[in-house]
Design an enzyme around this catalytic site. Sequence first.
Site, PDB file in Angstrom:
ATOM      1  N   ASP A 289       1.088  -1.059  -0.048  1.00  0.00           N
ATOM      2  CA  ASP A 289      -0.273   0.175  -0.040  1.00  0.00           C
ATOM      3  C   ASP A 289       0.942   1.178  -0.041  1.00  0.00           C
ATOM      4  OD1 ASP A 289      -2.891   0.700   1.529  1.00  0.00           O
ATOM      5  OD2 ASP A 289      -2.085   1.739   0.071  1.00  0.00           O
TER       6      ASP A 289
HETATM    7  C1  GLC Z   1      -4.302   4.321   0.001  1.00  0.00           C
HETATM    8  C2  GLC Z   1      -5.371   2.942   0.530  1.00  0.00           C
HETATM    9  C3  GLC Z   1      -5.639   1.956  -0.513  1.00  0.00           C
HETATM   10  C4  GLC Z   1      -5.418   2.705  -1.997  1.00  0.00           C
HETATM   11  C5  GLC Z   1      -3.991   3.200  -2.159  1.00  0.00           C
HETATM   12  C6  GLC Z   1      -3.602   3.873  -3.420  1.00  0.00           C
HETATM   13  O1  GLC Z   1      -3.749   4.975   0.934  1.00  0.00           O
HETATM   14  O2  GLC Z   1      -4.962   2.571   1.824  1.00  0.00           O
HETATM   15  O3  GLC Z   1      -6.590   1.342  -0.382  1.00  0.00           O
HETATM   16  O4  GLC Z   1      -5.744   1.867  -3.023  1.00  0.00           O
HETATM   17  O5  GLC Z   1      -3.430   3.772  -1.300  1.00  0.00           O
HETATM   18  O6  GLC Z   1      -4.703   5.097  -3.640  1.00  0.00           O
END
Ligand code: GLC
Length: 754
Positions: A289
Amino acid sequence: MKYTSHLLISLSLVLIVSVSFYLKPKNLSKEEIIESKIDSVLSKMNVVEKIGQTSQRGTSSRSKTLSEDLKNAVRTGRVGSVINVMNTAFVDELQQIAVNESPNGIPLIFARDVIHGFKTIFPIPLGQAATWNPELVKNGARIAAIEASSKGIRWTFAPMLDISRDPRWGRIAESAGEDPYLTTVMGEAYTHGFQGSDLSDPTSIAACAKHLVGYGAAEGGRDYNTASMHDQSLHNTYLKPFKGVVDAGIATVMTSFNELNGVPASANNYIINETLKEDWSFNGFVVSDWNSISEMTTHGYSENTKEAALSAAKAGLDMEMTSTTYEDHLHSLIKEGRLKESELDDLVRNILRVKFKLGLFDNSDYKKNDNVFYKKEHLETAKNTAIESIVMLKNNERILPLKKNVKIALIGPMADAPLDQLGTWTFDGEKEHSVTPLRALRESMGDRVNYVQGLSYSRDESNENFSAAISAAESSEIIIFCAGEEAIISGEAHSRANIDLPGKQEALIKELAKTGKPIVLIIMAGRPITISNIVDDVDALLFAWHPGTMAGPAISDLLLGKVSPSGRLPVSFPKSVGQIPIYYNHKNTGRPPSKDSFIAIKDIPIGAWQSSLGNTSHYLDDGYEPLFPFGFGLSYSEVSYSNIKLSTDSIKLGESIKATVDVTNIGKFPIKEVIQLYMQDEFASITRPVKELLRFDKVDLQPGETKSIAFDINTEDLSFYNLNKVWVTEPGTFNIWVSRHAADGKAIRFSVYE
Ligand code: GLC
């Protein structure tokens, strides 16, 4: 002699033919062809380019320029994917650089959070779970993929499969609620919708199961907080939906921000390598993430970003989202011999496999096809999903549907909030296309709608417009109050310690109740809201979650009786925040409460003897039951359940049992009924939940119509992950309920024997 030579010649001919038969390339399978292509590309790549494939660069969809640094990084093969590039010219430019100028012409994969729609916004995932209609959810995801892929997006970060039992957590909005089975069914629906029947179809986008794992178990419902659980909870609850979508062929998985039992998810070898890749044979790729690898230093797990990169790579994390620890350190880790190049190859292989499956090598151009947005059928599907997501929790005196020609006072901060009704994670939704309840009701009821906002936004603390609202109510027959949460207080990093209606909404509802006019309360929010303070002040209650672009037409059709509500709760509604966590599939404990053992705090006699209150597991003030249970929801007709039967009262391990029920619409409205089957394993080598949803079916029922519904349960469906870390079904006695919701129905017992 001559004869011998002839014999030798014919023998050698036979030999040549038979050997060549075996040497000719046999018909390779699609998978084998892709693997050979991966080998061929990999063999031409140097370490820098291999590391490049494991790097996803972050950009902002609001940036007006394309950085030279990013273009150079792509040109030199140091980027495998880019997130949030929403300018189609930029997507085109970057892809042309990757394909025509980088060393091996490996195409980029462009990613975006397309969570519940792209331009046409569907209800938030918690609302979509409330439809209990996986076919509808799949269709919505298909539409989202068609719209997003037209802008070059071929990878979305959805479905989110975090089991969520704490409505203080802002991301419950993005989940399918508290139940592993419902979450699994919804996750499979999203996967098939996003990925279509063939991932190489240009309208297909790779789905991403997130967040692996335990993110929804964050202590206190506070986002990013610590999650701890034993192995049995991990496998029997939190991992179940991920296994379901891996079996359904999901292309990618994302690790979560949280630590799980002391190890951050992005370095969790047990979860990624051992469980996901080895036990489940997942052969897509795993992405971290946002910055979650570099954050392992903040967690206090990695001494520095180099150690973080090593831990993540060793754990099997294939691609790094936005932080640059792989780009900064993998090369030196390989030179130092702490990471083998073959280990890096494994990461790259998984990424290339998904790119080949997406057909990116064959067609890295994307379709500039803007006219797919907001198509009539897209909006129709979004409206039908919103309709089926809305849960009617109360309807005293059958005040709904509204009588013909009734004059309404439409009041509340969410009656005309085009952006907020879209909910969280709607980067690309447009409020200009969002149809609010005000607009839809005006279109269907004309001047019989007297609209006074009363509060200008959900957190508004001002009562200066109360009097205008009250006079509108006094000159109308019925009040439709649209309450809820703005989108910004729902979603990621937006946990709330108090989950009442924000601002002065309760106060205004109380004032309006004094007029004596009936109130229909409609709540649009990203989580269950605690409404104990006002639930008795209203006559009907529709919980609409954040319903998306077509919120208005959906609400209008329901209020006017064009269609009956059919949503059912995917999550328990607590009476108060103090009851949290409260969920239906809990353990029994050694001292379970019961109606006759519980004395409410207001009824405790003064000076009562200490142990006179019954020593059971409950709250003196709020008892032990939720305000509304999992699976609950009302329709405009009632349904009778009869002839609930099991095909037998005992089955052998490996056999199946059939549960049947007749359901009859005993009202005057055509409705959809969600028949739910729950089971309980009465005793086992580890304690089991008091109930577990095993099956459900949503059926249409015309007035007076009876349908016979059957569910087949195999003993394998009763299995659980035990202390020996294996899935077993233990012989013993089980209960089955076929019911309207988790707190309904009578148990029928059966036994399982060796
Ligand atoms: C965010 C989220 C994740 C998302 C990613 C890209 O912080 O936790 O669910 O897909 O970053 O935006």
